[in-house]
Design a protein around this motif. Structure first.
Motif, PDB file in Angstrom:
ATOM      1  N   LYS A 155     -11.240  -4.741  -6.454  1.00 12.97           N
ATOM      2  CA  LYS A 155     -10.698  -5.739  -7.376  1.00 12.97           C
ATOM      3  C   LYS A 155      -9.498  -5.164  -8.125  1.00 12.97           C
ATOM      4  O   LYS A 155      -8.478  -5.825  -8.293  1.00 12.97           O
ATOM      5  N   LYS A 187      -7.527  -2.743  -7.095  1.00 14.78           N
ATOM      6  CA  LYS A 187      -6.414  -2.619  -6.151  1.00 14.78           C
ATOM      7  C   LYS A 187      -5.753  -3.969  -5.923  1.00 14.78           C
ATOM      8  O   LYS A 187      -4.526  -4.069  -5.859  1.00 14.78           O
ATOM      9  N   LYS A 188      -6.582  -5.009  -5.807  1.00 14.85           N
ATOM     10  CA  LYS A 188      -6.049  -6.351  -5.571  1.00 14.85           C
ATOM     11  C   LYS A 188      -5.199  -6.801  -6.757  1.00 14.85           C
ATOM     12  O   LYS A 188      -4.110  -7.353  -6.589  1.00 14.85           O
ATOM     13  N   GLU A 189      -5.686  -6.552  -7.970  1.00 15.09           N
ATOM     14  CA  GLU A 189      -4.932  -6.933  -9.168  1.00 15.09           C
ATOM     15  C   GLU A 189      -3.638  -6.137  -9.266  1.00 15.09           C
ATOM     16  O   GLU A 189      -2.603  -6.671  -9.651  1.00 15.09           O
ATOM     17  N   ASP A 199       8.763 -10.167  -7.344  1.00 13.41           N
ATOM     18  CA  ASP A 199       9.296 -11.536  -7.339  1.00 13.41           C
ATOM     19  C   ASP A 199      10.220 -11.752  -8.520  1.00 13.41           C
ATOM     20  O   ASP A 199      11.283 -12.350  -8.400  1.00 13.41           O
ATOM     21  N   ARG A 212      -1.934  -4.933  -6.778  1.00  7.46           N
ATOM     22  CA  ARG A 212      -1.021  -5.500  -5.778  1.00  7.46           C
ATOM     23  C   ARG A 212      -0.400  -6.788  -6.285  1.00  7.46           C
ATOM     24  O   ARG A 212       0.790  -7.026  -6.099  1.00  7.46           O
ATOM     25  N   LYS A 213      -1.231  -7.627  -6.943  1.00  4.75           N
ATOM     26  CA  LYS A 213      -0.729  -8.891  -7.490  1.00  4.75           C
ATOM     27  C   LYS A 213       0.358  -8.624  -8.526  1.00  4.75           C
ATOM     28  O   LYS A 213       1.407  -9.257  -8.527  1.00  4.75           O
ATOM     29  N   ASP A 214       0.069  -7.678  -9.443  1.00  3.01           N
ATOM     30  CA  ASP A 214       1.040  -7.331 -10.480  1.00  3.01           C
ATOM     31  C   ASP A 214       2.330  -6.810  -9.857  1.00  3.01           C
ATOM     32  O   ASP A 214       3.430  -7.160 -10.294  1.00  3.01           O
ATOM     33  N   LYS A 215       2.182  -5.975  -8.827  1.00  2.00           N
ATOM     34  CA  LYS A 215       3.359  -5.416  -8.158  1.00  2.00           C
ATOM     35  C   LYS A 215       4.165  -6.532  -7.502  1.00  2.00           C
ATOM     36  O   LYS A 215       5.395  -6.550  -7.593  1.00  2.00           O
ATOM     37  N   ASP A 216       3.466  -7.464  -6.844  1.00  2.00           N
ATOM     38  CA  ASP A 216       4.147  -8.592  -6.197  1.00  2.00           C
ATOM     39  C   ASP A 216       4.851  -9.465  -7.226  1.00  2.00           C
ATOM     40  O   ASP A 216       5.979  -9.912  -7.001  1.00  2.00           O
ATOM     41  N   LYS A 217       4.194  -9.720  -8.363  1.00  2.00           N
ATOM     42  CA  LYS A 217       4.807 -10.530  -9.419  1.00  2.00           C
ATOM     43  C   LYS A 217       6.075  -9.855  -9.930  1.00  2.00           C
ATOM     44  O   LYS A 217       7.097 -10.496 -10.136  1.00  2.00           O
ATOM     45  N   LYS A 218       5.982  -8.537 -10.136  1.00  2.00           N
ATOM     46  CA  LYS A 218       7.129  -7.789 -10.630  1.00  2.00           C
ATOM     47  C   LYS A 218       8.268  -7.846  -9.623  1.00  2.00           C
ATOM     48  O   LYS A 218       9.422  -8.063  -9.991  1.00  2.00           O
TER      49      LYS A 218
END
Length: 143
Positions: A97, A99-101, A111, A103-109
């Motif tokens: 969980k 790691k998933k979060e 974007d 990754r999400k934060d990294k993707d948001k950043k």
């Protein structure tokens, strides 16, 4: 499935590492003993998988899940391992969980940075167009 029984054995490096971690320092183990432990571990994994598969089939599912494995452990009379396995499973789920979060934060950043870059490029394009228009206007005035 496997063509030969040896194909079902766990990797020797993994078995050796587990054995070394379980034994006190200075204790050696023969190749025969290591091979016997490897075969026993493989048989255990296959048996546990078979029992877990029975629970999945009872649930009319083709996919084994953690609860199937835990139920299999109880059926195989390894109840004392169920609690530590549950704890390990929870720790694994928390780690995944996290790691998933991340990754999400990294993707948001990423974007957000992409959008900022696009805006800058659009502004640069607008600035260039305005300069060209000004030059064209100046040229028209000169003519």
């Amino acid at each position: 499935m496997a063509e030969r029984p040896e194909d079902l054995n766990l990797p020797n490096a993994v078995i050796t590492r587990i054995i070394k971690e379980a034994l006190p320092d200075g204790v050696n183990i023969s190749k025969e003993a290591r091979s016997a432990i490897s075969r026993a571990a493989s048989v255990f994994v296959l048996y546990a998988t078979s029992c877990a598969n029975n629970f999945a089939m009872k649930g009319k599912r083709k996919t084994l899940n953690a609860s199937d494995v835990l139920s299999a452990m109880e059926e195989m009379e390894f109840q004392r391992f169920v609690a530590p396995l549950k704890e390990s499973l929870e720790a694994y789920r928390r780690e995944q969980k996290g790691k998933k979060e991340a990754r999400k934060d990294k993707d948001k950043k990423a974007d957000s940075e992409e959008q900022d870059k696009s805006r800058e490029e659009e502004n640069d394009d607008d600035d260039e167009r305005m300069e060209e228009e000004e030059q064209n206007d100046e040229e028209e005035v000169d003519n």
